[in-house]
Design a protein around this motif. Structure first.
Motif, PDB file in Angstrom:
ATOM      1  N   PRO A   1       0.794  -1.227   0.000  1.00 38.80           N
ATOM      2  CA  PRO A   1       0.000   0.000   0.000  1.00 38.80           C
ATOM      3  C   PRO A   1       0.827   1.278   0.000  1.00 38.80           C
ATOM      4  O   PRO A   1       1.882   1.358   0.623  1.00 38.80           O
ATOM      5  N   ILE A   2       0.329   2.260  -0.729  1.00 36.91           N
ATOM      6  CA  ILE A   2       0.822   3.634  -0.623  1.00 36.91           C
ATOM      7  C   ILE A   2      -0.239   4.393   0.153  1.00 36.91           C
ATOM      8  O   ILE A   2      -1.422   4.372  -0.207  1.00 36.91           O
ATOM      9  N   LEU A   3       0.175   5.031   1.217  1.00 35.51           N
ATOM     10  CA  LEU A   3      -0.744   5.712   2.123  1.00 35.51           C
ATOM     11  C   LEU A   3      -0.463   7.215   2.133  1.00 35.51           C
ATOM     12  O   LEU A   3       0.558   7.679   1.639  1.00 35.51           O
ATOM     13  N   ALA A   4      -1.395   7.952   2.711  1.00 36.29           N
ATOM     14  CA  ALA A   4      -1.235   9.396   2.855  1.00 36.29           C
ATOM     15  C   ALA A   4      -1.873   9.820   4.165  1.00 36.29           C
ATOM     16  O   ALA A   4      -2.594   9.040   4.809  1.00 36.29           O
ATOM     17  N   VAL A   5      -1.593  11.049   4.571  1.00 40.76           N
ATOM     18  CA  VAL A   5      -2.274  11.636   5.720  1.00 40.76           C
ATOM     19  C   VAL A   5      -3.230  12.693   5.182  1.00 40.76           C
ATOM     20  O   VAL A   5      -2.822  13.626   4.491  1.00 40.76           O
ATOM     21  N   ASP A   6      -4.504  12.517   5.476  1.00 40.84           N
ATOM     22  CA  ASP A   6      -5.534  13.426   4.980  1.00 40.84           C
ATOM     23  C   ASP A   6      -6.532  13.692   6.102  1.00 40.84           C
ATOM     24  O   ASP A   6      -7.055  12.745   6.694  1.00 40.84           O
ATOM     25  N   GLY A   7      -6.780  14.964   6.388  1.00 39.51           N
ATOM     26  CA  GLY A   7      -7.694  15.294   7.468  1.00 39.51           C
ATOM     27  C   GLY A   7      -7.225  14.802   8.813  1.00 39.51           C
ATOM     28  O   GLY A   7      -8.027  14.556   9.721  1.00 39.51           O
ATOM     29  N   GLY A   8      -5.916  14.639   8.948  1.00 42.63           N
ATOM     30  CA  GLY A   8      -5.354  14.183  10.207  1.00 42.63           C
ATOM     31  C   GLY A   8      -5.317  12.686  10.362  1.00 42.63           C
ATOM     32  O   GLY A   8      -4.775  12.174  11.340  1.00 42.63           O
ATOM     33  N   LYS A   9      -5.881  11.943   9.388  1.00 49.42           N
ATOM     34  CA  LYS A   9      -5.928  10.490   9.462  1.00 49.42           C
ATOM     35  C   LYS A   9      -5.029   9.855   8.400  1.00 49.42           C
ATOM     36  O   LYS A   9      -4.734  10.463   7.376  1.00 49.42           O
ATOM     37  N   ILE A  10      -4.653   8.605   8.659  1.00 48.65           N
ATOM     38  CA  ILE A  10      -3.921   7.821   7.672  1.00 48.65           C
ATOM     39  C   ILE A  10      -4.946   7.164   6.747  1.00 48.65           C
ATOM     40  O   ILE A  10      -5.854   6.465   7.206  1.00 48.65           O
ATOM     41  N   VAL A  11      -4.804   7.397   5.459  1.00 52.63           N
ATOM     42  CA  VAL A  11      -5.774   6.884   4.490  1.00 52.63           C
ATOM     43  C   VAL A  11      -5.046   6.175   3.354  1.00 52.63           C
ATOM     44  O   VAL A  11      -3.895   6.496   3.041  1.00 52.63           O
TER      45      VAL A  11
END
Length: 344
Positions: free
Chosen positions: A243-253
């Motif tokens: 998986p490639i993940l990101a931080v969006d809205g303070g969450k890990i998505v």
């Protein structure tokens, strides 16, 4: 909560990650701070007032992943303080920067041993705020890891209610050097003579323009720590995807599902290059985090330097223990932010 018997030394520490290189843009701040200091002024001791025009101190936590040499340059006179976040390996509690836990944590992650993290105590933040007050600062801006990932900002709020010095609590809604770039921006704004509200606003504006992209070989540690949020949808195929993940809205998505480690790192690189290209020429700043795989991080940073020639060289640093405890071994993260210099 840390058992009293395991408390080793005062809670406020100055530490972070060791950079491979320092982007030229950071030199502005060092030069600015040097100009603000009174000529030939003696170095103040712990309780002496600060002899400078800076009125706002900055406090953060060790999740900001600030480079150790950068932190040490701006903590001597109290304008910056970093409060450690505790990491528990087995039954032992370690403080980020207080203890050398990299090898211990690496072995624990490799063996599947129990690894947990916690927020600092309100008392640790209270000590930091009182220290700033004794130094003669008029206010504090306190910037912390996303409240979606930790209760650290809540601990800071409890501490702020106990002190008389005004404290602005900022939930960064991010983590790592994305949070760290906000802290650096706050130090820059304070060195520029700005008040607490302007320091806060400048840091928030910079963090809002900062992105976190990362790859982990396995979601297991994120699953164990309950930090994967929407990425839980990937668990059904965790053994066959990278998986490639990101931080969006303070969450890990979750960002993308990739079928091999090689392709995942290549795709991570493509995403970062596209992000840099979407910003004003020369404005993007990059940071690369890793844990247990420095060669991969150096190689990735070198490729990014070739493809993003107008950006300063990426800072390369090991992920702080409090973040590595959840990301696991082999993580590669890239933070894309913008200049911390006022007016840019």
């Amino acid at each position: 909560m840390r058992p009293p018997a395991l408390c080793r030394r005062p809670a406020i520490i100055f530490g972070g990650c060791v950079p491979e290189r320092e982007p030229p843009a950071w030199m502005w701040l060092k030069e600015r701070v040097a100009r603000l200091r009174q000529p030939a002024a003696p170095v103040p001791v712990a309780d002496e007032p600060l002899a400078a025009v800076v009125t706002t101190a900055v406090v953060t936590d060790s999740a900001a992943a600030l480079p150790a040499d950068w932190v040490s340059a701006f903590t001597a006179d109290g304008r910056l303080a970093v409060v450690p976040m505790p990491v528990m390996v087995g039954n032992e509690i370690y403080g980020e920067g207080e203890d050398d836990i990299t090898q211990t944590l690496s072995l624990a992650l490799a063996s599947g041993a129990s690894v947990k993290t916690s927020r600092p105590s309100p008392g640790q933040f209270e000590q930091a705020y009182l220290a700033a007050q004794r130094r003669g600062f008029e206010a504090v801006v306190s910037i912390h890891i996303s409240s979606e990932l930790s209760g650290t900002a809540d601990a800071a709020r409890l501490a702020a209610a106990r002190v008389t010095i005004p404290v602005e609590i900022v939930d960064s809604r991010t983590v790592g050097m994305a949070q760290g770039m906000g802290v650096q921006s706050a130090v820059v704004a304070a060195a520029d003579g700005r008040g607490a509200a302007e320091v806060r606003d400048f840091a928030v504006e910079r963090m809002d323009r900062t992105k976190v992209y990362f790859y982990v070989p396995s979601l297991e540690q994120l699953r164990r720590g309950g930090r994967i949020g929407a990425a839980a949808s990937l668990l059904g195929t965790v053994l066959s995807i990278k998986p490639i993940l990101a931080v969006d809205g303070g969450k890990i998505v979750p960002l993308e599902k990739v079928r091999s480690a090689v392709r995942a790192i290549s795709r991570l690189e493509e995403i970062v290059v596209a992000d840099v290209a979407s910003r004003a020429p020369g404005q993007a700043r990059l940071a690369v985090h890793h844990f247990g795989n420095p060669a991969e991080a150096k190689s990735l940073a070198a490729r990014l330097a070739e493809k993003c020639p107008q950006s300063p060289l990426a800072q390369i640093s090991s992920l702080p223990a409090v973040l590595a405890a959840h990301a696991g071994l082999g993580v590669l993260a890239v933070i894309v932010g913008e200049s911390s210099t006022p007016g840019n």
